[in-house]
Write an enzyme that holds these catalytic residues in place. Structure first.
Site, PDB file in Angstrom:
ATOM      1  N   CYS A  99     -16.830  30.207  20.464  1.00  0.00           N
ATOM      2  CA  CYS A  99     -16.972  28.856  21.004  1.00  0.00           C
ATOM      3  C   CYS A  99     -15.603  28.224  21.262  1.00  0.00           C
ATOM      4  O   CYS A  99     -14.627  28.565  20.607  1.00  0.00           O
ATOM      5  CB  CYS A  99     -17.718  27.977  20.013  1.00  0.00           C
ATOM      6  SG  CYS A  99     -19.334  28.603  19.592  1.00  0.00           S
ATOM      7  N   ARG A 114     -12.066  33.578  25.671  1.00  0.00           N
ATOM      8  CA  ARG A 114     -12.532  33.798  24.301  1.00  0.00           C
ATOM      9  C   ARG A 114     -13.966  34.326  24.268  1.00  0.00           C
ATOM     10  O   ARG A 114     -14.433  34.759  23.227  1.00  0.00           O
ATOM     11  CB  ARG A 114     -12.453  32.479  23.513  1.00  0.00           C
ATOM     12  CG  ARG A 114     -11.042  31.945  23.388  1.00  0.00           C
ATOM     13  CD  ARG A 114     -11.043  30.547  22.828  1.00  0.00           C
ATOM     14  NE  ARG A 114     -11.447  30.534  21.442  1.00  0.00           N
ATOM     15  CZ  ARG A 114     -10.614  30.457  20.424  1.00  0.00           C
ATOM     16  NH1 ARG A 114      -9.333  30.381  20.646  1.00  0.00           N
ATOM     17  NH2 ARG A 114     -11.056  30.428  19.193  1.00  0.00           N
ATOM     18  N   TRP A 137     -20.886  30.222  22.169  1.00  0.00           N
ATOM     19  CA  TRP A 137     -21.169  31.651  21.914  1.00  0.00           C
ATOM     20  C   TRP A 137     -22.340  31.612  20.949  1.00  0.00           C
ATOM     21  O   TRP A 137     -22.188  31.198  19.800  1.00  0.00           O
ATOM     22  CB  TRP A 137     -19.927  32.270  21.309  1.00  0.00           C
ATOM     23  CG  TRP A 137     -20.046  33.612  20.693  1.00  0.00           C
ATOM     24  CD1 TRP A 137     -20.481  33.897  19.435  1.00  0.00           C
ATOM     25  CD2 TRP A 137     -19.677  34.864  21.264  1.00  0.00           C
ATOM     26  NE1 TRP A 137     -20.411  35.231  19.200  1.00  0.00           N
ATOM     27  CE2 TRP A 137     -19.920  35.860  20.310  1.00  0.00           C
ATOM     28  CE3 TRP A 137     -19.153  35.232  22.510  1.00  0.00           C
ATOM     29  CZ2 TRP A 137     -19.670  37.202  20.549  1.00  0.00           C
ATOM     30  CZ3 TRP A 137     -18.897  36.563  22.733  1.00  0.00           C
ATOM     31  CH2 TRP A 137     -19.162  37.537  21.764  1.00  0.00           C
ATOM     32  N   ASN A 162     -17.733  24.063  16.675  1.00  0.00           N
ATOM     33  CA  ASN A 162     -17.464  25.502  16.490  1.00  0.00           C
ATOM     34  C   ASN A 162     -17.671  25.809  15.014  1.00  0.00           C
ATOM     35  O   ASN A 162     -17.265  25.014  14.168  1.00  0.00           O
ATOM     36  CB  ASN A 162     -16.012  25.849  16.825  1.00  0.00           C
ATOM     37  CG  ASN A 162     -15.724  25.761  18.305  1.00  0.00           C
ATOM     38  OD1 ASN A 162     -16.613  25.532  19.102  1.00  0.00           O
ATOM     39  ND2 ASN A 162     -14.462  25.945  18.652  1.00  0.00           N
ATOM     40  N   GLY A 163     -18.224  26.972  14.699  1.00  0.00           N
ATOM     41  CA  GLY A 163     -18.406  27.343  13.293  1.00  0.00           C
ATOM     42  C   GLY A 163     -19.884  27.469  12.976  1.00  0.00           C
ATOM     43  O   GLY A 163     -20.722  27.542  13.878  1.00  0.00           O
ATOM     44  N   GLU A 175      -6.278  53.579  17.163  1.00  0.00           N
ATOM     45  CA  GLU A 175      -6.129  52.503  18.139  1.00  0.00           C
ATOM     46  C   GLU A 175      -6.587  52.973  19.524  1.00  0.00           C
ATOM     47  O   GLU A 175      -7.217  52.209  20.266  1.00  0.00           O
ATOM     48  CB  GLU A 175      -4.670  52.021  18.153  1.00  0.00           C
ATOM     49  CG  GLU A 175      -4.328  51.000  19.221  1.00  0.00           C
ATOM     50  CD  GLU A 175      -5.142  49.711  19.157  1.00  0.00           C
ATOM     51  OE1 GLU A 175      -5.919  49.515  18.204  1.00  0.00           O
ATOM     52  OE2 GLU A 175      -5.022  48.903  20.096  1.00  0.00           O
ATOM     53  N   LYS A 185      -9.520  51.096  21.589  1.00  0.00           N
ATOM     54  CA  LYS A 185      -9.349  50.534  22.947  1.00  0.00           C
ATOM     55  C   LYS A 185     -10.433  51.090  23.868  1.00  0.00           C
ATOM     56  O   LYS A 185     -11.044  50.349  24.620  1.00  0.00           O
ATOM     57  CB  LYS A 185      -7.986  50.894  23.538  1.00  0.00           C
ATOM     58  CG  LYS A 185      -6.805  50.133  23.051  1.00  0.00           C
ATOM     59  CD  LYS A 185      -6.687  48.707  23.532  1.00  0.00           C
ATOM     60  CE  LYS A 185      -7.342  47.753  22.579  1.00  0.00           C
ATOM     61  NZ  LYS A 185      -6.715  47.466  21.350  1.00  0.00           N
ATOM     62  N   GLU A 243     -14.052  49.688  22.965  1.00  0.00           N
ATOM     63  CA  GLU A 243     -14.333  48.259  23.149  1.00  0.00           C
ATOM     64  C   GLU A 243     -14.365  47.834  24.602  1.00  0.00           C
ATOM     65  O   GLU A 243     -15.103  46.930  24.954  1.00  0.00           O
ATOM     66  CB  GLU A 243     -13.406  47.374  22.317  1.00  0.00           C
ATOM     67  CG  GLU A 243     -11.964  47.389  22.718  1.00  0.00           C
ATOM     68  CD  GLU A 243     -11.093  46.586  21.789  1.00  0.00           C
ATOM     69  OE1 GLU A 243     -11.576  45.655  21.135  1.00  0.00           O
ATOM     70  OE2 GLU A 243      -9.884  46.898  21.716  1.00  0.00           O
ATOM     71  N   HIS A 254     -13.251  69.666   8.254  1.00  0.00           N
ATOM     72  CA  HIS A 254     -14.089  69.295   7.111  1.00  0.00           C
ATOM     73  C   HIS A 254     -15.376  68.602   7.550  1.00  0.00           C
ATOM     74  O   HIS A 254     -16.025  67.953   6.735  1.00  0.00           O
ATOM     75  CB  HIS A 254     -13.299  68.397   6.147  1.00  0.00           C
ATOM     76  CG  HIS A 254     -12.107  69.093   5.548  1.00  0.00           C
ATOM     77  ND1 HIS A 254     -12.224  70.144   4.679  1.00  0.00           N
ATOM     78  CD2 HIS A 254     -10.782  68.909   5.736  1.00  0.00           C
ATOM     79  CE1 HIS A 254     -11.013  70.573   4.341  1.00  0.00           C
ATOM     80  NE2 HIS A 254     -10.121  69.840   4.975  1.00  0.00           N
ATOM     81  N   LYS A 258     -12.302  36.922  21.645  1.00  0.00           N
ATOM     82  CA  LYS A 258     -10.872  37.124  21.469  1.00  0.00           C
ATOM     83  C   LYS A 258     -10.430  36.786  20.052  1.00  0.00           C
ATOM     84  O   LYS A 258      -9.659  37.508  19.459  1.00  0.00           O
ATOM     85  CB  LYS A 258     -10.088  36.290  22.484  1.00  0.00           C
ATOM     86  CG  LYS A 258      -8.570  36.446  22.380  1.00  0.00           C
ATOM     87  CD  LYS A 258      -8.152  37.879  22.636  1.00  0.00           C
ATOM     88  CE  LYS A 258      -6.685  38.124  22.413  1.00  0.00           C
ATOM     89  NZ  LYS A 258      -6.376  39.557  22.313  1.00  0.00           N
TER      90      LYS A 258
HETATM   91  C1  F6R Z   1      -9.007  44.902  19.471  1.00  0.00           C
HETATM   92  C2  F6R Z   1      -8.818  43.538  19.048  1.00  0.00           C
HETATM   93  C3  F6R Z   1      -9.343  43.118  17.723  1.00  0.00           C
HETATM   94  C4  F6R Z   1      -8.310  42.230  17.020  1.00  0.00           C
HETATM   95  C5  F6R Z   1      -8.889  41.666  15.722  1.00  0.00           C
HETATM   96  C6  F6R Z   1      -7.875  40.812  14.980  1.00  0.00           C
HETATM   97  O1  F6R Z   1      -8.443  45.161  20.727  1.00  0.00           O
HETATM   98  O2  F6R Z   1      -8.253  42.749  19.750  1.00  0.00           O
HETATM   99  O3  F6R Z   1      -9.681  44.215  16.944  1.00  0.00           O
HETATM  100  O4  F6R Z   1      -7.153  42.990  16.796  1.00  0.00           O
HETATM  101  O5  F6R Z   1     -10.034  40.905  15.996  1.00  0.00           O
HETATM  102  O6  F6R Z   1      -7.456  39.728  15.749  1.00  0.00           O
HETATM  103  P1  F6R Z   1      -6.152  38.926  15.377  1.00  0.00           P
HETATM  104  O7  F6R Z   1      -4.995  39.852  15.585  1.00  0.00           O
HETATM  105  O8  F6R Z   1      -6.141  37.760  16.303  1.00  0.00           O
HETATM  106  O9  F6R Z   1      -6.272  38.526  13.943  1.00  0.00           O
END
Ligand code: F6R
Length: 606
Positions: free
Chosen positions: A2, A27, A72, A98-99, A481, A485, A488, A504, A601
């Site tokens: 949100c 976001r 959201w 928000n929350g 990582e 990527k 997601e 294993h 985000k």
């Molecule tokens: C993956 C991604 C998330 C963030 C995670 C932590 O591409 O962006 O896994 O890394 O939600 O977010 P921050 O760094 O803002 O605490």
């Protein structure tokens, strides 16, 4: 997640709110709405995009005070009715929230028993009715908000307007960010500075448990028991240009492409070639205190956690201090033993991730010393930590983290160099690392030139339902990582395993339909990694190798060769082709690259 925007001043609020909401679109959200005060409340709410809301707002929507929201869905489906703002029955009070209100069911039942009709299924609507009850008696919006919030259990960032007090907006924060923006005879508030930077760079962050009253000529902040608090405005150095795509098709590609610059910014002024040390001004640790730590524990979520795994290896290798990383979301729930000779490091791009913030707060309650490696200046996690390192990577808009990941890993290299030189890292090794760090931006630029070839490979592999990513020791967080990527943003299932663990169990999955991306740096484990490739090929598995030399065609079908750094820093560079690979796979599959489904985000809820 949100988003909130609020305005009070001489201009019409609606266009400012719409522009702010657009800035928060990154976001993630499913509906949007706004309310403007002008002889009563004028509201519009739509399921869909901010552009749909803009088309629904008529030109006659005048009025210099208002609140807006992108929702959201948590309680109740995405719909026009469930979109915020929510109003009380008399349509006097409008609230955006928000929350999560945890005791919403209980409050709703009590209000319903008192004859209140609810218009939506949301938890947030209870706030409008609760505030409405007190405002009639006190005629103070601030007091009414405070009284209502005392009844609420949960997290909130809220903005409230009262149709009968058209000069003010009241905002409050508990676990969900609220930032005030100070303009010329106008005030703004938002859940994210992104919504403010077009209008002002002077901001004030509310703390949990704080409430603020905004009027065109200024603001006052208070605790929940009405004691006034003193705030010092911060100047943010991000501007509206940072939030444009800059001619790129997606924010993600823009942010991947910015990395020569962002890494250079993370390094700027921090390498001292005279003594081969790193200068990190914000650590607030004397050399004596630094030597006293016997362990380093790193916490973060998602990609931040994976960059923490790279960081733990750097600290162990360069400083010989035992270090490990753990997801903050796990750490906070397991009643961790907090040791006084352990240094804790929290990582967050946004600085607002609730799990990481809660973990830091728990550490602080238990007397732990916490450093933050954070991108967003003045964010909640940055404020909560005892010291730390800012990434200076600029705002990251695309949901998937890229430039913050590399800048975090580079910050860890600086931290490891600093700790190393306080411990036993020799000046010669210090120089070796300093020289290699200086080369990183140029080497990243060379990797970016491989984009056409990586795009071709991404298209070749993208139609597989599943991919395996493997790496050994330094390569393992890179593999994690890379898999993160890919899954997601392209929704291709991707699993990351230590290469040493393959036999294993997961080797059973390997076959022509399950290609493997293998991270194969030119280090002391090269032969072992090549043996693993042989094992995969022997089971009919296809291999895309990412390493420092052309692959033997008997061991890999395809290969991406990146420039070599010092072994400790190689993981930083090896990550870059995987970002481009995931990006181009997502584009080939027609995904919503910058706003992948189900993700937000910054995850400011539990
Ligand atoms: C993956 C991604 C998330 C963030 C995670 C932590 O591409 O962006 O896994 O890394 O939600 O977010 P921050 O760094 O803002 O605490």
């Amino acid at each position: 997640m949100c988003g909130i925007v609020a305005y009070v001043g001489p201009k019409d609020a609606a266009p400012i709110l719409l522009e702010g909401l657009q800035r928060l679109e990154y976001r993630g959200y499913d509906s949007a709405g706004l309310a403007v005060v002008n002889r009563g409340l004028k509201t519009r709410k739509v399921k869909g995009r901010v552009a749909d809301l803009a088309s629904a707002v008529p030109a006659r929507f005048k009025g210099g005070i208002g609140i807006g929201h992108t929702r959201w869905a948590t309680h109740g489906v995405p719909s026009d009715l469930n979109a915020h703002p929510h109003l009380d029955a008399a349509e006097r009070i409008a609230v955006v929230h928000n929350g999560i209100i945890e005791n919403a069911d209980e409050l709703r039942a009590k209000l319903t028993a008192d004859g209140v009709d609810f218009a939506s299924e949301t938890d947030s609507e209870v706030l409008a009715h609760l505030i409405s009850r007190t405002v009639k008696d006190t005629d103070s919006l601030e007091e009414a908000v405070r009284t209502a919030l005392k009844l609420v259990v949960g997290t909130y960032g809220i903005a409230v307007v009262d149709a009968e007090r058209s000069g003010e907006v009241v905002v409050a924060r508990n676990g969900s960010p609220i930032v005030l923006g100070i303009g010329e005879k106008e005030m703004f508030a938002a859940s994210d500075v992104a919504a403010l930077v077009r209008y002002t760079r002077q901001v004030v962050h509310l703390e949990d448990g704080e409430l603020a009253v905004l009027r065109a000529d200024g603001f006052h902040t208070f605790t929940m028991d009405a004691r006034e608090t003193a705030k010092v405005p911060l100047t943010v150095d991000w501007d509206a240009g940072h939030y444009d795509t800059g001619g790129y098709e997606h924010y993600l590609l823009k942010e991947i492409s910015e990395q020569p610059d962002t890494v250079a910014r993370t390094l700027r002024g921090r390498i001292d070639d005279r003594f081969h040390i790193a200068h990190l001004g914000g650590l607030n640790l004397t050399p004596h205190e630094t030597r006293a730590f016997r362990r380093v524990k790193i916490i973060g979520c998602g990609s931040a956690y994976y960059s923490g795994q790279i960081g733990a290896q750097l600290i162990e290798e360069l400083a010989r201090i035992p270090a490990d990383a753990e997801p903050a979301s796990e750490f906070r729930y397991r009643n961790p033993v907090v040791e006084h000779d352990t240094l804790y490091v929290a990582i967050s791009q946004s600085g607002e991730t609730y799990d990481t913030l809660a973990a830091v707060q728990e550490l602080k309650r238990k007397g732990g010393r916490v450093l933050g490696i954070v991108n967003t200046v003045g964010s909640a996690i940055a404020r909560e930590c005892d010291g730390g390192v800012y990434l200076h990577a600029g705002p990251e808009v695309s949901v998937a983290s890229t430039k913050a990941f590399t800048s975090t890993a580079v910050s860890f290299a600086l931290l490891a160099l600093h700790f190393g030189r306080v411990h036993d890292l020799s000046p010669a090794d210090g120089r070796r690392i300093c020289e290699a760090l200086r080369l990183l931006p140029g080497q990243i630029a060379q990797i970016l030139e491989l984009e056409p070839r990586i795009a071709e490979l991404a298209r070749k592999y993208a139609d597989h339902p599943s991919m395996m990513f493997v790496g050994r020791v330094r390569g393992y967080p890179v593999a994690r990582e890379g898999a993160q990527k890919l899954k997601e943003i392209s929704y291709v299932h991707a699993e990351a395993y230590p290469a040493s663990e393959l036999k294993h169990g997961p080797l059973a999955l390997i076959g022509p339909d399950m290609p493997t991306v293998a991270i194969v740096p030119d280090d002391e484990l090269l032969d072992k990694n090549l043996t693993t490739l042989g094992e995969i090929r022997a089971r009919g598995g296809r291999v895309l190798m990412v390493g420092h030399r052309e692959a033997d065609p008997r061991l890999a079908d395809d290969c991406i060769v990146v420039p070599k750094s010092e072994v400790e820093l190689d993981p930083i560079l090896l990550t870059l082709p995987l970002q481009l690979f995931a990006y181009h796979a997502a584009v080939a599959l027609g995904r919503d690259v910058d706003k992948p489904r189900n993700l937000a985000k910054s995850v400011t809820v539990e």
